[in-house]
Every structure is written in structure tokens, then in C-alpha cells.
Design a protein around this motif. Structure first.
Motif, short mmCIF file in Angstrom:
data_model
loop_
_atom_site.label_atom_id
_atom_site.label_comp_id
_atom_site.label_asym_id
_atom_site.label_seq_id
_atom_site.Cartn_x
_atom_site.Cartn_y
_atom_site.Cartn_z
N ARG A 46 0.77 -1.34 -0.27
CA ARG A 46 -0.27 -0.34 -0.10
C ARG A 46 0.84 1.27 0.25
O ARG A 46 0.51 2.37 -0.71
CB ARG A 46 -0.84 -0.05 1.51
N VAL A 47 1.86 1.67 0.60
CA VAL A 47 2.65 2.80 0.64
C VAL A 47 3.00 2.42 -0.53
O VAL A 47 3.66 3.95 -0.60
CB VAL A 47 3.67 2.03 2.16
N GLU A 50 0.33 3.56 -2.91
CA GLU A 50 0.46 4.83 -3.28
C GLU A 50 1.30 6.46 -2.97
O GLU A 50 1.15 7.37 -3.27
CB GLU A 50 -0.76 5.85 -1.42
N GLN A 51 2.81 6.45 -2.76
CA GLN A 51 3.79 7.26 -3.05
C GLN A 51 3.60 7.48 -4.47
O GLN A 51 4.47 8.37 -4.98
CB GLN A 51 4.89 6.10 -2.70
N ARG A 54 1.55 9.55 -5.13
CA ARG A 54 1.42 10.57 -4.84
C ARG A 54 2.22 11.74 -5.69
O ARG A 54 2.13 13.04 -5.62
CB ARG A 54 2.21 10.48 -3.42
N VAL A 375 -7.02 2.77 -5.40
CA VAL A 375 -5.09 2.52 -4.13
C VAL A 375 -5.79 4.21 -4.39
O VAL A 375 -6.11 5.11 -5.49
CB VAL A 375 -3.91 2.91 -4.79
N ILE A 377 -4.91 8.83 -2.67
CA ILE A 377 -3.93 10.06 -1.49
C ILE A 377 -5.24 10.91 -1.73
O ILE A 377 -5.62 11.43 -2.55
CB ILE A 377 -3.01 9.93 -2.26
N ARG A 378 -4.27 12.18 -0.32
CA ARG A 378 -4.95 13.37 -0.40
C ARG A 378 -4.19 13.89 -0.15
O ARG A 378 -3.37 14.12 -0.44
CB ARG A 378 -5.79 13.47 0.89
N TYR A 379 -5.01 15.44 -0.95
CA TYR A 379 -3.98 16.56 -2.06
C TYR A 379 -4.94 17.46 -1.78
O TYR A 379 -5.55 18.08 -2.50
CB TYR A 379 -2.64 15.96 -3.14
N TRP A 383 -9.53 14.16 -2.92
CA TRP A 383 -8.63 12.70 -2.93
C TRP A 383 -8.58 12.52 -4.36
O TRP A 383 -9.56 13.15 -5.17
CB TRP A 383 -10.08 11.85 -2.37
N TYR A 384 -7.40 12.21 -4.45
CA TYR A 384 -6.82 11.49 -6.21
C TYR A 384 -6.99 10.04 -6.41
O TYR A 384 -6.33 9.11 -5.42
CB TYR A 384 -5.47 11.87 -6.52
N TYR A 385 -7.97 9.08 -6.80
CA TYR A 385 -7.53 8.49 -6.66
C TYR A 385 -7.69 7.36 -8.44
O TYR A 385 -8.62 7.91 -9.09
CB TYR A 385 -9.21 6.82 -6.20
#
Length: 424
Positions: A46-47, A50-51, A54, A375, A377-379, A383-385
Motif C-alpha cells: 500500500r505504501v 500510494e507513493q 502521490r 489506491v 491519496i489526499r492532496y 482525494w485522487y484515486y
């Protein structure tokens, strides 16, 4: 009698705990591994996902990417326990007795465990990592990708900047520009190449060819010591064609496109060859990686060629290219955080058309990502997915993630940037 029964009770309790604790301790480690291995695996996966997402979102906003990789996880597990017998005294003391007596014992057993993982994080920001990130992939890597089960069209759209001068959204593989990229011709080329593979009209393969790296050498120069030294550098001595001299040669792997003899006149090849400005009806085309500027045959007409000249991309260019597939909220467009170039009709051109059918990232507001997010991420309050139902985007995302590991997997680890002991 009561004292004897009490003593036997204490002995049984202590013996039972002494037998149970080693037995439990022997199975503690394997059980903990079974329970924690899958969780650590999912957390690392998951990391990494998401990286990557991002970084793509940051690059859509012309912001630098950064990889902070988990170098190691040292998990320390501890099992501790104790047993004791606490006497229960009578209150008040019976008459005539100086010391208190107890008539019962309260057993007390406690077991405790602890999990103290230590995480080591290393940023991929050293010189070697940056160089790899900015260096185009090699011809061998391109051939490796083509030979895998990934669609040829996907590989070409991602890692090829141009084929015989036909551009693949060249202005979209870098920071934002006020210019609409030319990508439709290349997309059609990629589709035709996929059909060539699917219908077995031709195939891309690698072959080794000897290339001379020296001039003519006399036979006296070919000694045992010289031969050994040449072999250490991947070279060898070979006699030249006339047989009067020798030369130092190096084996080079080159890519070729072999056309099925029965498919020379196939309509797909008839459409593909003029698009790439190739000589028609040939059985072989040599593929050459050319880092220079290749003129676009539409703008600079030239005679048809018997070679396919390829301009390859770096991981950085691939990231910028995919970043065009990120949906930018209208609020951010109005604030000027992202500028869209004007199309031929003077209307803003949505970059998602460049990666259509290949990669799309959605955006939305909310306290948490949509339930259909693969997947997210919040920015900047959004939320971008990637939608879990969007199979092409998921496949492209997995491929890019895998190649990013190939790029940086051979780097020697540097000094740890951050070591986090997680626990008490």
C-alpha cells in the motif's frame, strides 16, 4: 492438613505454569509470524502504491517527486509471564497468635506480550538515483518489456518518445507547456503494432552481431595475455574477412522487426509502413535506438527508410506523461495551479485525452476516498484515486511500479535517513 493442601495447590500452579509457558513460547514466534507477515506485506504494498500515485499527482502540479523507500523492518516480539501465590490473611489475628495465619491462597498469573518494530526509511535522492530517474531506458529493457505479456501498445505509449520521428505527445513528457501535443498518429502506430503481434504478422527480436572496435592488427599482436585482457572487457580477437589481419570485436545486441513472409501485403502493414515512413514489402527492419532529434516525416518529408529509429524515455518522462491522466478539479484550474493549453479550437485542452484508454486518475472531495478506489491519496483537500473497476489504469500502474523497482533495485543502500522504533 489445610497447610498441606495449600502447599500442593501452590506446587501444582507453579508446575502447570512452568510447563505451559515454554510450550506456549515455542509456538509464539511462528504464530506471530503468521499473523503479522501478511499485514506487513499489505502495508508495504500500500505504501509503494500510494507513493507512486502521490508522485504522479505532484508532477501534474509541476512539483518534484520523491521516493522514501522502506529499507528494512526489524520486528522484535516479546512474551513475558509470571505466577505467584498471594496468601489471604485473617483479620483480626486469632487470640494468642503473634503471627498472622492464612487459610487460603489467591493465585495470580499474568502474561504479557510486546511488538516493537523498527522501520528504516531511505530517500531515493542521491546522485545515482536521480541519474537513473532521468536516464532513458536501454534497448535491452525495451526488448525485455516487449517480450513480456504486457501489451505492446502499452509499452510503446509509455516508454517510446518517437518512432521514426512520429511523436508520442513529446511536449507532454515534461513540465507543463502551452502547447497541445501531437499524439494521435503515434497512438494509431501503437495500435497497429499490437495487431502485428496479435496476428503474428511480425515479431521484434534481439540478435547479437560482432562489431569491430579496432583497426587491422597483425597476427603477432594476438597473444595469450592480450586475449585474456580482451575477454575481461567483453571483447575478443577475430580474423578479418581477408584473412591477412585480425581485429578486436565486441558483440552487440540489436533489435530487428522480422515480418512474416506471408503477411508482407497485409492491410495492417500497408497502413503501418507509410505512417512510419518505412520502405514497404520488406521482410526485416532494423531497430536503432537514436537519442538524437529525429525529424517528423509529416513536417520534413524524406525517402522511406529500412530502419525504425526509436527515441526512448526515462522514468521521469514516463511519470510526466502519465500525470496528464490526473483529473484536476475546476477549483484548482480557476486558481491557476494547473494551466491547460489551448487547443486548435481555442478551447482548453484536457490532457487526459493523451492517456485515454491507458491511465486515468479521478479526483473528488470528501472525508474519505470512494469505496471503489483501488489506491487513493489526499492532496490539497481532494482525494485522487484510481478506480478499482478501471482495469487498463490498474494494469498500467502496476507495470510502471514494477519498472521503478527495476530501475532502483540494484542501487547500493546509502546511510539510513530515518530509523523509527515503533513501540514503547
Amino acid at each position: 492438613m489445610a497447610a498441606r493442601r495449600l502447599a500442593r495447590t501452590i506446587v501444582v500452579l507453579v508446575w502447570g505454569f512452568g510447563v505451559a509457558l515454554p510450550t506456549g513460547g515455542c509456538s509464539f514466534g511462528p504464530k506471530v509470524l503468521e499473523l503479522s507477515h501478511g499485514r506487513y506485506n499489505e502495508a508495504i504494498r500500500r505504501v509503494h502504491e500510494e507513493q507512486l500515485l502521490r508522485n504522479l499527482v505532484h508532477m501534474r502540479y509541476n512539483e518534484p517527486p520523491l521516493d522514501l523507500n522502506v529499507s528494512s523492518i526489524a520486528a522484535q516480539y516479546e512474551l513475558d509471564g509470571g505466577v505467584e501465590a498471594r496468601p489471604f490473611f485473617q483479620v483480626p489475628n486469632p487470640p494468642g497468635r503473634t503471627f498472622r495465619q492464612f487459610t487460603s491462597v489467591l493465585p495470580d498469573i499474568n502474561v504479557s506480550g510486546a511488538n516493537r518494530p523498527t522501520l528504516t526509511l531511505i530517500p531515493a535522492d542521491n546522485g545515482e538515483a536521480v541519474q537513473k530517474f532521468l536516464t532513458p531506458i536501454s534497448a535491452e529493457t525495451l526488448h525485455f518489456l516487449v517480450e513480456t505479456s504486457w501489451p505492446v501498445a502499452t509499452v510503446l505509449r509509455l516508454w517510446v518518445e518517437a518512432l521514426n520521428g512520429v511523436p508520442n505527445a513529446a511536449s507532454a513528457s515534461g513540465p507543463q507547456r502551452d502547447q497541445v501535443s501531437d499524439f494521435e498518429r503515434f497512438r494509431r502506430v501503437a495500435e497497429l503494432m499490437q495487431l502485428v503481434r496479435n496476428l503474428r504478422l511480425g515479431d521484434v527480436r534481439a540478435e547479437e552481431r560482432p562489431v569491430e572496435v579496432s583497426g587491422p592488427l597483425p597476427a603477432s599482436a594476438v597473444t595469450a595475455a592480450a586475449t585474456v585482457e580482451a575477454a575481461k572487457n567483453g571483447l575478443e580477437y577475430r580474423p578479418r574477412g581477408d584473412g591477412t589481419a585480425w581485429a578486436i570485436v565486441r558483440k552487440e545486441r540489436r533489435l530487428v522487426l522480422d515480418v512474416n513472409a506471408a503477411a508482407v501485403n497485409h492491410p495492417i502493414l500497408e497502413e503501418l509502413t507509410p505512417l512510419l515512413n518505412l520502405q514497404p514489402h520488406r521482410l526485416r527492419y532494423e531497430i536503432i535506438v537514436d537519442p538524437g532529434v529525429i525529424p517528423d516525416p509529416l513536417e520534413s518529408p524524406s525517402p522511406p527508410s529500412d530502419r525504425v529509429r526509436v527515441s526512448l524515455r526515462s522514468s521521469c518522462q514516463v511519470y510526466f506523461y502519465l500525470a496528464n491522466g490526473v483529473e484536476v478539479p475546476d477549483e484548482h484550474l480557476a486558481a491557476g495551479l494547473v494551466r491547460l493549453p489551448a487547443g486548435p479550437d481555442a478551447r482548453p485542452f484536457d490532457g487526459r485525452a493523451i492517456t485515454d484508454g491507458l491511465f486515468t486518475v479521478h479526483s473528488c472531495r470528501g472525508h474519505k476516498p470512494p469505496p471503489t478506489a483501488f489506491v487513493a491519496i489526499r492532496y490539497r483537500d481532494y482525494w485522487y484515486y484510481i478506480d478499482d473497476r478501471d482495469q487498463p489504469s490498474k494494469a498500467t500502474f502496476i507495470l510502471v511500479l514494477a519498472l521503478s523497482r527495476l530501475d532502483f533495485g540494484r542501487q547500493p543502500p546509502g546511510a539510513p535517513f530515518l530509523t523509527l522504533p515503533v513501540g514503547r
